[in-house]
Design an enzyme around this catalytic site. Structure first.
Site, PDB file in Angstrom:
ATOM      1  N   LYS A   1      27.088 -41.973  23.179  1.00 39.28           N
ATOM      2  CA  LYS A   1      26.734 -42.388  22.014  1.00 39.28           C
ATOM      3  C   LYS A   1      26.567 -41.666  20.894  1.00 39.28           C
ATOM      4  CE  LYS A   1      22.476 -43.361  20.484  1.00 39.28           C
ATOM      5  NZ  LYS A   1      22.863 -43.503  19.117  1.00 39.28           N
TER       6      LYS A   1
ATOM      7  N   GLU B   1      19.039 -30.319  24.427  1.00 42.47           N
ATOM      8  CA  GLU B   1      19.194 -29.430  23.337  1.00 42.47           C
ATOM      9  C   GLU B   1      18.396 -29.674  22.180  1.00 42.47           C
ATOM     10  OE1 GLU B   1      20.496 -26.622  23.903  1.00 42.47           O
ATOM     11  OE2 GLU B   1      21.462 -27.197  25.825  1.00 42.47           O
TER      12      GLU B   1
ATOM     13  N   CYS C   1      21.028 -26.831  13.724  1.00 44.25           N
ATOM     14  CA  CYS C   1      19.876 -26.351  14.613  1.00 44.25           C
ATOM     15  C   CYS C   1      19.646 -24.933  14.676  1.00 44.25           C
ATOM     16  CB  CYS C   1      20.183 -26.945  15.956  1.00 44.25           C
ATOM     17  SG  CYS C   1      21.772 -26.401  16.820  1.00 44.25           S
TER      18      CYS C   1
ATOM     19  N   GLU D   1       9.756 -27.945  12.152  1.00 40.25           N
ATOM     20  CA  GLU D   1      11.410 -27.775  11.607  1.00 40.25           C
ATOM     21  C   GLU D   1      11.403 -28.700  10.394  1.00 40.25           C
ATOM     22  OE1 GLU D   1      14.241 -30.057  14.108  1.00 40.25           O
ATOM     23  OE2 GLU D   1      15.634 -28.563  14.068  1.00 40.25           O
TER      24      GLU D   1
END
Ligand code: NAD
Length: 485
Positions: free
Chosen positions: A178, A253, A287, A389
């Site tokens: 997906k 991750e 990232c 973040e």
């Protein structure tokens, strides 16, 4: 090979393109223009079930195929990606808002490289054997898991989607994958490519939809035995809470808040060039971006002046134009989130040295989601801006006076994905590399990637490693067989 993109995308299940069983679709928006330019299936557990049935049917022949035969098909997919490079790059940019030159130079070549790399890895993957004094010989059978799920984010759409799918297939699994609902088009095109390259029906099934309705249904399905996920720490936590009690294999991750540590003895020009990239590449939506810049106090002012001078030259605008160094932010929701983070930084007492607001583009992009590259200082290590973040074109500057202080600042978050160190002193560099809480460390470089190396984070940045043999091991079960003679 011509890749046509219909307005309404379809799922790819059992080698067939089909509408979602719910009949529901989600708008697909071009972030550079703000316009709806397509729609994607809103799939749910019923579509996942169909994909599982197709994958189960395909598994015996795919897993039993000779490695050379699998290699030929996976390598052909790499060739087809290269053949359709320009069409894929344009699709990626229209979906994501990233500059077209970046899609062309990085995203699409890497997607092809992922397939080529793991096509060959599948042929070279070997297992261990151990003999001992009891006249026993142990050997490890590494067998495919069966049906595995791959869920990927929007920031590097085809790049990260293929980074999971290619090793899963090379190891002999059948895959249900997906892509992010925010950037679905390159995944849809990959399905076309796989069919053209001769991948057998049901070996790879690509379904579209939201994380809540489609992603969670994949994680919950008892026949999907492993989940490889890249995305936010928040979603990773949810996935782990569902998958762990089912004893599924998990590779997570997740997010990062990476330090970029700059010492006075660095190679100045190389550091400055790469710090611009690591701060604002892909609008800061990688990232691995270094969003916390830690600078040795003796060069802090010099760095600040030179850095801001360079940042001012980053032209923002239409991602289709070669001159645009900065494209659009991926979605209105993410655009609002980043602007909210900048407001938080102001409330926390941060000084905005440059940027700090939306950028008004012109022409076809006048309704697009653009944000000026933003540099903030005067914030301590514990504030939200330096611990959470942001995942946008926003960096903070903090001075340090010693190696110990640099390390303390670098390790002062719950994340531990990547770090960069800039110094000519190799002893200092090693000292920091060993003590930094991070899965990846770059010394005098950034985003230098070798696909054989372990890739992943520690702390809240994830569990497990991708890349090379790590990925092949993740996508196989190790069975020890002992024979005595
Ligand atoms: P996200 O977590 O919102 O979504 C990622 C994917 O997971 C999407 O396909 C989404 O539909 C799906 N998803 C969301 N919730 C889910 C759930 N409960 N169950 C199953 N699937 C679910 O992340 P995003 O906003 O698309 O991507 C940005 C994030 O990804 C950032 O935090 C970034 O740091 C991270 N990221 C990490 C890496 C890495 O290698 N560590 C690489 C790229 C991006």
């Amino acid at each position: 090979m011509q890749l046509d993109i219909p307005f309404q995308l379809e799922n790819f299940i059992g080698g067939q393109f089909q509408q979602p069983l719910s009949g529901q679709f989600i708008d697909n928006i071009n972030p550079a223009t703000g316009e709806v330019y397509g729609s994607i299936p809103s799939s749910n557990e019923k579509d996942v079930e169909q994909a599982v049935v197709a994958a189960k049917k395909a598994f015996p022949s795919w897993s039993g195929m000779r490695a050379e035969e699998r290699f030929k098909i996976l390598n052909k997919i790499a060739e087809c990606i290269e053949e359709t490079h320009d069409q894929l790059a344009l699709a990626e940019t229209n979906d994501n808002g990233k500059p077209l030159w970046l899609s062309k130079e990085v995203d699409i070549p890497r997607a092809a490289a992922n397939f080529r790399f793991f096509a060959t890895a599948g042929m070279q993957f070997a297992s261990e054997s151990h003999s001992n004094q009891n006249h026993s010989l142990n050997f490890t059978l590494r067998q495919p898991i069966g049906i595995v799920g791959c869920i990927s984010p929007w920031n590097l759409p085809l790049y990260l989607f293929t980074w999971k799918i290619a090793p899963a297939l090379a190891a002999g699994n059948c895959v249900i994958a997906k892509p992010s609902e925010v950037t679905p088009v390159s995944a849809y095109l990959l399905a076309k490519i796989c069919k053209a390259a001769g991948l057998h029906d049901g070996v790879l099934n690509i379904i579209h939809g939201t994380g809540q309705d489609c992603g969670e249904a994949m994680v919950k399905h008892p026949s999907i035995k492993a989940i490889s996920f890249t995305g936010s720490t928040r979603a990773g936590e949810k996935i782990a809470s569902i998958a762990a009690p089912m004893f599924k294999k998990l590779s997570l991750e997740l997010g990062g808040k990476n330090p970029n540590i700059i010492f006075a003895d660095c190679n100045w020009d190389k550091m400055l060039f790469n710090t611009i990239r690591s701060s604002f590449g892909n609008q800061g939506q990688i990232c691995l971006c270094g969003s916390r810049i830690l600078v040795e106090a003796s060069i802090y002012e010099r760095f600040k002046t030179a850095f801001i001078e360079r940042v001012k030259k980053l032209s923002i605008g239409d991602p289709l134009e070669d001159g645009s160094k900065q494209g659009a932010i991926v979605s209105k929701a993410h655009f609002d989130k980043i602007l909210g983070c900048i407001e938080t930084a102001k409330k926390e007492g941060g000084s905005i040295l440059m940027g700090g607001k939306a950028f008004q583009a012109i022409g076809r992009c006048q309704n697009g989601y653009f944000i000026e590259p933003t540099v903030i200082e005067n914030l301590g290590p514990q504030c939200i801006t330096n611990t959470e973040e942001i995942f946008g074109p926003v960096v903070t500057l903090q001075p340090f006076h010693s190696i110990e202080e640099a390390l303390a600042l670098a390790n002062a978050t719950q994340y531990g994905l990547a770090a960069s160190i800039w110094t000519q002193d190799i002893t200092k560099a090693h000292q920091i590399a060993a003590q930094i809480e991070s899965g990846i460390v770059w010394i005098n470089c950034w985003l230098e990637r070798d696909l054989r190396t372990p890739f992943g984070g520690i702390k809240n940045s994830g569990v497990g490693r991708e890349g090379g043999w790590e990925a092949m091991r993740f996508f196989t079960e190790a069975k020890n067989v002992t024979i005595q003679y």
